[in-house]
Write a protein that holds these residues in place. Structure first.
Motif, PDB file in Angstrom:
ATOM      1  N   GLY A  27      -5.770  -0.797 -15.140  1.00 19.41           N
ATOM      2  CA  GLY A  27      -6.431  -2.073 -14.992  1.00 19.41           C
ATOM      3  C   GLY A  27      -5.606  -3.185 -14.367  1.00 19.41           C
ATOM      4  N   HIS A  28      -4.318  -2.955 -14.111  1.00 20.14           N
ATOM      5  CA  HIS A  28      -3.451  -3.971 -13.519  1.00 20.14           C
ATOM      6  C   HIS A  28      -3.482  -3.864 -11.997  1.00 20.14           C
ATOM      7  CE1 HIS A  28      -1.120  -5.347 -17.180  1.00 20.14           C
ATOM      8  NE2 HIS A  28      -1.953  -4.429 -17.634  1.00 20.14           N
ATOM      9  N   THR A  29      -3.264  -4.976 -11.329  1.00 23.88           N
ATOM     10  CA  THR A  29      -3.268  -5.021  -9.871  1.00 23.88           C
ATOM     11  C   THR A  29      -2.020  -4.360  -9.307  1.00 23.88           C
ATOM     12  OG1 THR A  29      -4.559  -7.055  -9.913  1.00 23.88           O
ATOM     13  CG2 THR A  29      -3.383  -6.568  -7.871  1.00 23.88           C
ATOM     14  N   LEU A  30      -2.220  -3.520  -8.283  1.00 25.64           N
ATOM     15  CA  LEU A  30      -1.093  -2.873  -7.618  1.00 25.64           C
ATOM     16  C   LEU A  30      -0.188  -3.909  -6.960  1.00 25.64           C
ATOM     17  CD1 LEU A  30      -2.878   0.122  -5.846  1.00 25.64           C
ATOM     18  CD2 LEU A  30      -1.227   0.270  -7.727  1.00 25.64           C
ATOM     19  N   ASP A  31       1.096  -3.647  -6.985  1.00 28.28           N
ATOM     20  CA  ASP A  31       2.084  -4.466  -6.313  1.00 28.28           C
ATOM     21  C   ASP A  31       2.025  -4.179  -4.808  1.00 28.28           C
ATOM     22  OD1 ASP A  31       4.576  -6.218  -6.767  1.00 28.28           O
ATOM     23  OD2 ASP A  31       5.341  -4.597  -5.491  1.00 28.28           O
ATOM     24  N   VAL A  32       2.538  -5.089  -4.006  1.00 22.89           N
ATOM     25  CA  VAL A  32       2.553  -4.905  -2.555  1.00 22.89           C
ATOM     26  C   VAL A  32       3.257  -3.592  -2.164  1.00 22.89           C
ATOM     27  CG1 VAL A  32       4.669  -6.234  -2.110  1.00 22.89           C
ATOM     28  CG2 VAL A  32       2.884  -6.107  -0.358  1.00 22.89           C
ATOM     29  N   ALA A  33       4.200  -3.120  -2.965  1.00 26.10           N
ATOM     30  CA  ALA A  33       4.899  -1.867  -2.666  1.00 26.10           C
ATOM     31  C   ALA A  33       3.937  -0.689  -2.627  1.00 26.10           C
ATOM     32  CB  ALA A  33       6.010  -1.612  -3.681  1.00 26.10           C
ATOM     33  N   GLN A  34       2.898  -0.703  -3.468  1.00 24.19           N
ATOM     34  CA  GLN A  34       1.935   0.399  -3.521  1.00 24.19           C
ATOM     35  C   GLN A  34       0.722   0.158  -2.628  1.00 24.19           C
ATOM     36  OE1 GLN A  34       3.401  -0.584  -6.762  1.00 24.19           O
ATOM     37  NE2 GLN A  34       4.858   0.944  -6.028  1.00 24.19           N
ATOM     38  N   CYS A  35       0.744  -0.910  -1.833  1.00 23.79           N
ATOM     39  CA  CYS A  35      -0.333  -1.188  -0.883  1.00 23.79           C
ATOM     40  C   CYS A  35       0.067  -0.666   0.492  1.00 23.79           C
ATOM     41  CB  CYS A  35      -0.606  -2.691  -0.835  1.00 23.79           C
ATOM     42  SG  CYS A  35      -1.315  -3.287  -2.394  1.00 23.79           S
ATOM     43  N   SER A  36      -0.890  -0.630   1.394  1.00 23.60           N
ATOM     44  CA  SER A  36      -0.645  -0.025   2.696  1.00 23.60           C
ATOM     45  C   SER A  36      -0.210  -1.017   3.759  1.00 23.60           C
ATOM     46  CB  SER A  36      -1.895   0.698   3.179  1.00 23.60           C
ATOM     47  OG  SER A  36      -1.603   1.351   4.409  1.00 23.60           O
ATOM     48  N   GLY A  37       0.818  -0.638   4.491  1.00 28.10           N
ATOM     49  CA  GLY A  37       1.229  -1.341   5.698  1.00 28.10           C
ATOM     50  C   GLY A  37       0.654  -0.666   6.926  1.00 28.10           C
ATOM     51  N   LEU A  38       0.204   0.569   6.776  1.00 26.62           N
ATOM     52  CA  LEU A  38      -0.332   1.340   7.896  1.00 26.62           C
ATOM     53  C   LEU A  38      -1.579   0.693   8.482  1.00 26.62           C
ATOM     54  CD1 LEU A  38       0.052   4.009   9.500  1.00 26.62           C
ATOM     55  CD2 LEU A  38      -1.556   5.044   7.919  1.00 26.62           C
ATOM     56  N   PHE A  39      -2.379   0.038   7.641  1.00 29.08           N
ATOM     57  CA  PHE A  39      -3.612  -0.594   8.098  1.00 29.08           C
ATOM     58  C   PHE A  39      -3.398  -2.055   8.488  1.00 29.08           C
ATOM     59  CE2 PHE A  39      -5.386   2.912   5.508  1.00 29.08           C
ATOM     60  CZ  PHE A  39      -6.186   3.489   6.484  1.00 29.08           C
ATOM     61  N   GLY A  40      -2.150  -2.445   8.701  1.00 30.06           N
ATOM     62  CA  GLY A  40      -1.857  -3.791   9.162  1.00 30.06           C
ATOM     63  C   GLY A  40      -1.581  -4.810   8.078  1.00 30.06           C
ATOM     64  N   GLY A  41      -1.577  -4.394   6.832  1.00 30.57           N
ATOM     65  CA  GLY A  41      -1.298  -5.309   5.732  1.00 30.57           C
ATOM     66  C   GLY A  41       0.190  -5.417   5.462  1.00 30.57           C
ATOM     67  N   PRO A  42       0.552  -6.174   4.426  1.00 29.42           N
ATOM     68  CA  PRO A  42       1.958  -6.370   4.090  1.00 29.42           C
ATOM     69  C   PRO A  42       2.545  -5.251   3.227  1.00 29.42           C
ATOM     70  CG  PRO A  42       0.599  -7.654   2.622  1.00 29.42           C
ATOM     71  CD  PRO A  42      -0.340  -6.985   3.596  1.00 29.42           C
ATOM     72  N   GLY A  43       1.767  -4.221   2.943  1.00 24.12           N
ATOM     73  CA  GLY A  43       2.200  -3.178   2.022  1.00 24.12           C
ATOM     74  C   GLY A  43       3.353  -2.334   2.528  1.00 24.12           C
ATOM     75  N   GLN A  44       3.886  -1.547   1.596  1.00 22.27           N
ATOM     76  CA  GLN A  44       5.054  -0.713   1.886  1.00 22.27           C
ATOM     77  C   GLN A  44       4.759   0.785   1.808  1.00 22.27           C
ATOM     78  OE1 GLN A  44       8.013  -2.127  -0.896  1.00 22.27           O
ATOM     79  NE2 GLN A  44       7.818  -4.224  -0.169  1.00 22.27           N
ATOM     80  N   ASP A  45       3.532   1.168   1.418  1.00 23.16           N
ATOM     81  CA  ASP A  45       3.172   2.588   1.307  1.00 23.16           C
ATOM     82  C   ASP A  45       4.202   3.360   0.484  1.00 23.16           C
ATOM     83  OD1 ASP A  45       0.666   2.733   2.901  1.00 23.16           O
ATOM     84  OD2 ASP A  45       1.983   2.049   4.510  1.00 23.16           O
ATOM     85  N   ARG A  46       4.568   2.787  -0.647  1.00 22.62           N
ATOM     86  CA  ARG A  46       5.585   3.376  -1.525  1.00 22.62           C
ATOM     87  C   ARG A  46       4.887   3.891  -2.789  1.00 22.62           C
ATOM     88  NH1 ARG A  46      11.224   2.684  -2.330  1.00 22.62           N
ATOM     89  NH2 ARG A  46      11.806   2.641  -4.504  1.00 22.62           N
TER      90      ARG A  46
END
Length: 179
Positions: A27-46
């Protein structure tokens, strides 16, 4: 309020066990590390750190999957698929899902996710689509290895898991892009 569909509810029931993480929580929001950078976002795909215990006796290997059932497709979106994790392994370190598998334990294998990449791809829901659930699941299996071709799809792996899953542990964080 209607409860969101649980894709595992249509499978035969199996016991649960404990899954924990230093990086994600139900239920907690994913950190930017677990978000995607591949689709142009700030994520790290970690991929997040995951650790498990309490799985049944007779477990011979594990598989780990990450699936978004809320993706705007008729089939959801597979973010990560790892299988043939030896039964002696009870944790995947953060970034175990690095492309190419360099951070996986010996013997473990990854399939290409729905973006065609053999590695973890982070959360990237469309803007304004609301929160998506990311089902990180560890499957305890009754076989040491699965007979899966390297070019198989995550859905094919899921079909193979059906007859071999002894137990399942899940963590479901969320992530959504505002409009």
């Amino acid at each position: 309020m209607t409860q969101p569909f649980d894709p595992y509810s249509v499978l035969p029931p199996v016991p649960g066990f404990t899954l924990r993480s230093a990086d994600i929580a139900d239920g907690h929001t994913l950190d930017v590390a677990q978000c995607s950078g591949l689709f142009g976002g700030p994520g790290q795909d970690r991929s997040p750190q995951l650790a498990w215990d309490g799985y049944p006796h007779g477990t011979r290997s594990f598989a780990v999957t990450c699936y978004d059932p809320d993706a705007p497709t008729v089939s959801g979106f597979w973010h990560w698929v790892v299988y043939d994790i030896p039964a002696t392994v009870h944790e995947l370190a953060a970034d175990a899902g690095a492309v190419g598998g360099k951070n996986l334990p010996a013997g473990a294998k990854m399939l290409a996710n729905d973006a065609g990449r053999a590695g973890y791809i982070g959360a990237a829901p469309p803007p304004g689509h609301g929160d998506h659930r990311y089902l990180f699941v560890v499957h305890a299996l009754d076989v040491a290895t699965l007979d899966i071709a390297p070019e198989a799809t995550p859905a094919w792996l899921g079909f193979q898991l059906l007859g071999h899953t002894l137990a399942r542990a899940t963590l479901t964080p969320v992530y959504g892009e505002p409009a």
